[in-house]
Design a protein around this motif. Structure first.
Motif, PDB file in Angstrom:
ATOM      1  N   THR A 373       0.846  -1.289  -0.189  1.00  0.00           N
ATOM      2  CA  THR A 373      -0.170  -0.124   0.051  1.00  0.00           C
ATOM      3  C   THR A 373       0.292   1.284  -0.288  1.00  0.00           C
ATOM      4  OG1 THR A 373      -1.720  -1.567   0.797  1.00  0.00           O
ATOM      5  CG2 THR A 373      -1.743   0.808   1.462  1.00  0.00           C
ATOM      6  N   LEU A 374       0.653   2.111  -1.062  1.00  0.00           N
ATOM      7  CA  LEU A 374       1.945   3.150  -1.336  1.00  0.00           C
ATOM      8  C   LEU A 374       1.140   4.495  -1.965  1.00  0.00           C
ATOM      9  CD1 LEU A 374       5.114   1.530  -2.869  1.00  0.00           C
ATOM     10  CD2 LEU A 374       4.547   2.209  -0.350  1.00  0.00           C
ATOM     11  N   PRO A 375       1.277   5.497  -1.322  1.00  0.00           N
ATOM     12  CA  PRO A 375       0.592   6.674  -2.262  1.00  0.00           C
ATOM     13  C   PRO A 375       0.992   7.162  -3.744  1.00  0.00           C
ATOM     14  CG  PRO A 375       2.522   7.429  -0.863  1.00  0.00           C
ATOM     15  CD  PRO A 375       2.662   6.252  -0.954  1.00  0.00           C
ATOM     16  N   VAL A 376      -0.217   7.653  -4.141  1.00  0.00           N
ATOM     17  CA  VAL A 376      -0.157   7.553  -5.805  1.00  0.00           C
ATOM     18  C   VAL A 376      -1.225   8.494  -5.783  1.00  0.00           C
ATOM     19  CG1 VAL A 376      -0.490   4.632  -5.785  1.00  0.00           C
ATOM     20  CG2 VAL A 376      -3.191   6.111  -5.458  1.00  0.00           C
ATOM     21  N   VAL A 377      -1.520   9.266  -7.423  1.00  0.00           N
ATOM     22  CA  VAL A 377      -2.713   9.879  -7.241  1.00  0.00           C
ATOM     23  C   VAL A 377      -3.530   9.791  -7.682  1.00  0.00           C
ATOM     24  CG1 VAL A 377      -2.738  12.374  -9.164  1.00  0.00           C
ATOM     25  CG2 VAL A 377       0.036  11.578  -8.299  1.00  0.00           C
ATOM     26  N   SER A 378      -4.716  10.775  -7.568  1.00  0.00           N
ATOM     27  CA  SER A 378      -6.106   9.775  -7.726  1.00  0.00           C
ATOM     28  C   SER A 378      -6.376  10.824  -7.881  1.00  0.00           C
ATOM     29  CB  SER A 378      -6.088   8.235  -7.164  1.00  0.00           C
ATOM     30  OG  SER A 378      -8.205   8.329  -7.134  1.00  0.00           O
ATOM     31  N   ASN A 379      -8.123  11.511  -8.716  1.00  0.00           N
ATOM     32  CA  ASN A 379      -7.743  12.549  -8.883  1.00  0.00           C
ATOM     33  C   ASN A 379      -7.774  13.520  -8.066  1.00  0.00           C
ATOM     34  OD1 ASN A 379     -10.527  11.461 -10.080  1.00  0.00           O
ATOM     35  ND2 ASN A 379     -11.147  10.406  -8.300  1.00  0.00           N
ATOM     36  N   GLY A 380      -6.251  14.429  -8.388  1.00  0.00           N
ATOM     37  CA  GLY A 380      -6.061  15.146  -8.142  1.00  0.00           C
ATOM     38  C   GLY A 380      -5.184  15.406  -7.132  1.00  0.00           C
ATOM     39  N   LEU A 381      -5.450  14.427  -6.250  1.00  0.00           N
ATOM     40  CA  LEU A 381      -4.994  14.205  -4.499  1.00  0.00           C
ATOM     41  C   LEU A 381      -4.389  12.751  -4.177  1.00  0.00           C
ATOM     42  CD1 LEU A 381      -8.183  14.240  -3.208  1.00  0.00           C
ATOM     43  CD2 LEU A 381      -6.806  16.469  -2.537  1.00  0.00           C
ATOM     44  N   ILE A 382      -3.669  12.584  -3.594  1.00  0.00           N
ATOM     45  CA  ILE A 382      -2.683  11.621  -3.146  1.00  0.00           C
ATOM     46  C   ILE A 382      -3.048  10.899  -2.147  1.00  0.00           C
ATOM     47  CG2 ILE A 382      -0.558  11.302  -1.592  1.00  0.00           C
ATOM     48  CD1 ILE A 382      -0.637  12.870  -5.091  1.00  0.00           C
ATOM     49  N   THR A 383      -3.137   9.392  -2.396  1.00  0.00           N
ATOM     50  CA  THR A 383      -4.181   8.777  -1.271  1.00  0.00           C
ATOM     51  C   THR A 383      -3.527   7.267  -1.670  1.00  0.00           C
ATOM     52  OG1 THR A 383      -5.085   7.637  -3.632  1.00  0.00           O
ATOM     53  CG2 THR A 383      -6.183   9.342  -2.635  1.00  0.00           C
ATOM     54  N   ALA A 384      -3.414   6.331  -0.593  1.00  0.00           N
ATOM     55  CA  ALA A 384      -2.987   4.759  -0.507  1.00  0.00           C
ATOM     56  C   ALA A 384      -3.899   4.149  -0.748  1.00  0.00           C
ATOM     57  CB  ALA A 384      -2.888   5.039   0.937  1.00  0.00           C
TER      58      ALA A 384
END
Ligand code: FAD
Length: 453
Positions: A373-384
């Motif tokens: 589980t790592l941070p990614v860009v999703s819909n203009g935000l950083i999520t795990a």
């Protein structure tokens, strides 16, 4: 922060080069009010970019900046005694590119202030920035902001942050003037460094020699032009650039030491482009790496402003990418220096061995695949999110052509010994046969599946 508050959040970007420009356009798309404070660079420069970088600039939203770019021109490379003239590159007049970036920003609704950032003072509400029109103290103005983007390139102050530096390097840029000509460029190694030369259609020649600061024994200013010209006259590929041309103007020194900022993001500030990491110009990828951090920054800033509870995740995401990219380009540079084997003086020996001896790419094998589980860009935000990491992709791959990869790897790791990968993907994930077939081929090609002999 609500949508209304978000549009109230003021963001100021210091520096309007490719990184500051791309960050500002990205923030504008997310609905922020953005101001860019920038002044034109104080010297003329031509730089070379590949078609891939041109595509990156286009995707970042630059149009007017690219409007007058000349077609690709021939590029000759003489390295380790071998000459190759098969390549081409796009020559970019940096003053024109930066001016065009300013126009693109204004067209997108970004406020652009033409002036020199003088002082930046943190305060309880954010920052107070004092801006001067060049040389005119009387018109100093004070601008306040909630969030600061530092994009002043290599001129960005160190701000006391920890930085990793490669061998101190300087590039001496000299202009010659000849008759108008077909644009072309050449790179050539010599005993104490390497040269990059470009001819612009109006006949201006940009002759750039790169040296090791500690060991080059450069003469004082009055002798520098003669010293550079003596070297240029020994270079076989310099002839078309010197032929029927004369030196015009002074030498301009550009620092070209690789520098990585170990802390590139805080709670209400971020560094992008060369201010975050500046690579050796030998890679010819400075603009590319500047864009890379700038394209990731808007989602990081959006997270810091809208979801402060996710600030550690956003910072981890950004710093890991800055570090990763810096080391990738440093190792590309190292391997290129190592491919020049004729000299063993400090210029070559230090650069052949820096930053480390790690290979550029690690071998991937199926046993190294992990779901993490790592941070990614999703819909203009950083999520795990769950991603797949490999030896060679430690930051993880989330999706491939829209397909989440973690379930793919899980399914393959749990399949029965006698089940084929393609059947497993069809059955477990419900993929269409053609999709499962294409994906299986990709998995073999990228060593995510062990090849069957
Ligand atoms: P910059 O492009 O440097 O933009 C920073 C902006 O901030 C500038 O407009 C500057 O005028 C402005 N600014 C600075 N200080 C202030 C201030 N106080 N107030 C207001 N504005 C300010 N890259 C390539 O892709 N190809 C090449 O061929 C190439 N050759 C290079 C050769 C040399 C010798 C060097 C040193 C670099 C080379 N690069 C090359 C790298 C490339 O120039 C940079 O990586 C790239 O421009 C970084 O973009 P940036 O937006 O971060 O910074």
């Amino acid at each position: 922060m609500t949508r209304d508050q978000q549009s109230m959040a003021k963001i100021v970007v210091l520096g309007g080069g490719p990184a500051g420009g791309a960050t500002a356009l990205g923030l504008k798309k997310l609905g922020y009010q953005v101001t860019v404070i920038t002044q034109p660079r104080p010297f003329k420069a031509v730089e070379g970019i590949s078609e891939r970088v041109l595509e990156g600039l286009r995707n970042a939203g630059f149009q007017q900046a690219l409007a007058n770019l000349p077609a690709a021109s021939p590029r000759m490379a003489s390295w380790n005694g071998e000459t190759n003239s098969a390549n081409t590159e796009r020559l970019v007049n940096r003053s024109e590119l930066d001016r065009g970036i300013g126009l693109d920003l204004q067209a997108a609704g970004v406020t652009v202030i033409d002036g020199r950032v003088d002082r930046v003072n943190p305060n309880d509400d954010g920052y107070a920035i004092s801006v001067k029109a060049d040389g005119d103290v009387a018109v100093a103005q004070l601008i306040t902001t909630d969030f600061l983007v530092e994009a002043r390139g290599r001129s960005a102050p160190g701000a006391g942050l920890e930085r990793l530096r490669g061998s101190e390097t300087v590039s001496l840029l000299q202009y010659w003037q000849g008759a108008p000509c077909q644009p072309q460029s050449a790179a050539e190694s010599f005993q104490d460094g390497w040269a990059w030369m470009a001819a612009w259609s109006d006949g201006t020649r940009y002759l750039q020699l790169t040296f090791d600061v500690a060991s080059a024994n450069l003469p004082d200013k009055s002798q520098l032009i003669d010293h550079c010209n003596r070297i240029l006259r020994t270079l076989s590929s310099a002839e078309p650039f010197l032929d029927s041309a004369e030196p015009s103007g002074i030498i301009h020194a550009r620092t070209s030491t690789p520098i990585l900022c170990r802390e590139a993001v805080g709670g209400n500030w971020i560094r992008v482009g060369d201010a975050a990491m500046a690579v050796d110009p030998l890679s010819g990828n400075g603009i590319f790496q500047a864009l890379s951090s700038a394209l990731q920054a808007p989602a990081v800033i959006n997270t810091l402003l809208q979801q402060p509870e996710n600030a550690p995740l956003a910072k981890q995401f950004y710093q890991q990418r800055v570090d990763h990219l810096f080391y990738r380009f440093a190792r590309i540079g190292r391997d290129f220096y190592a491919s020049e084997a004729r000299w063993d003086n400090p210029f070559w020996v230090t650069r052949r061995n820096w930053p480390d001896s790690e290979p550029l790419h690690q071998e991937t094998d199926p046993a190294s695949l992990k779901v993490e589980t790592l941070p990614v860009v999703s819909n203009g935000l950083i999520t795990a999110q769950e991603v797949v990491t490999t030896n060679d992709q430690p930051l993880g791959i989330w999706h491939l052509n829209g397909l989440a990869m973690a379930p793919v790897v899980r399914a393959l790791q749990q399949r029965a010994a006698d089940e084929s990968p393609q059947d497993c993907l069809q059955q477990t994930l419900g993929l269409a046969p053609s999709t499962a077939e294409g994906l299986t081929r990709w998995l073999y090609q990228n060593s995510w599946l062990a090849s069957v002999r």
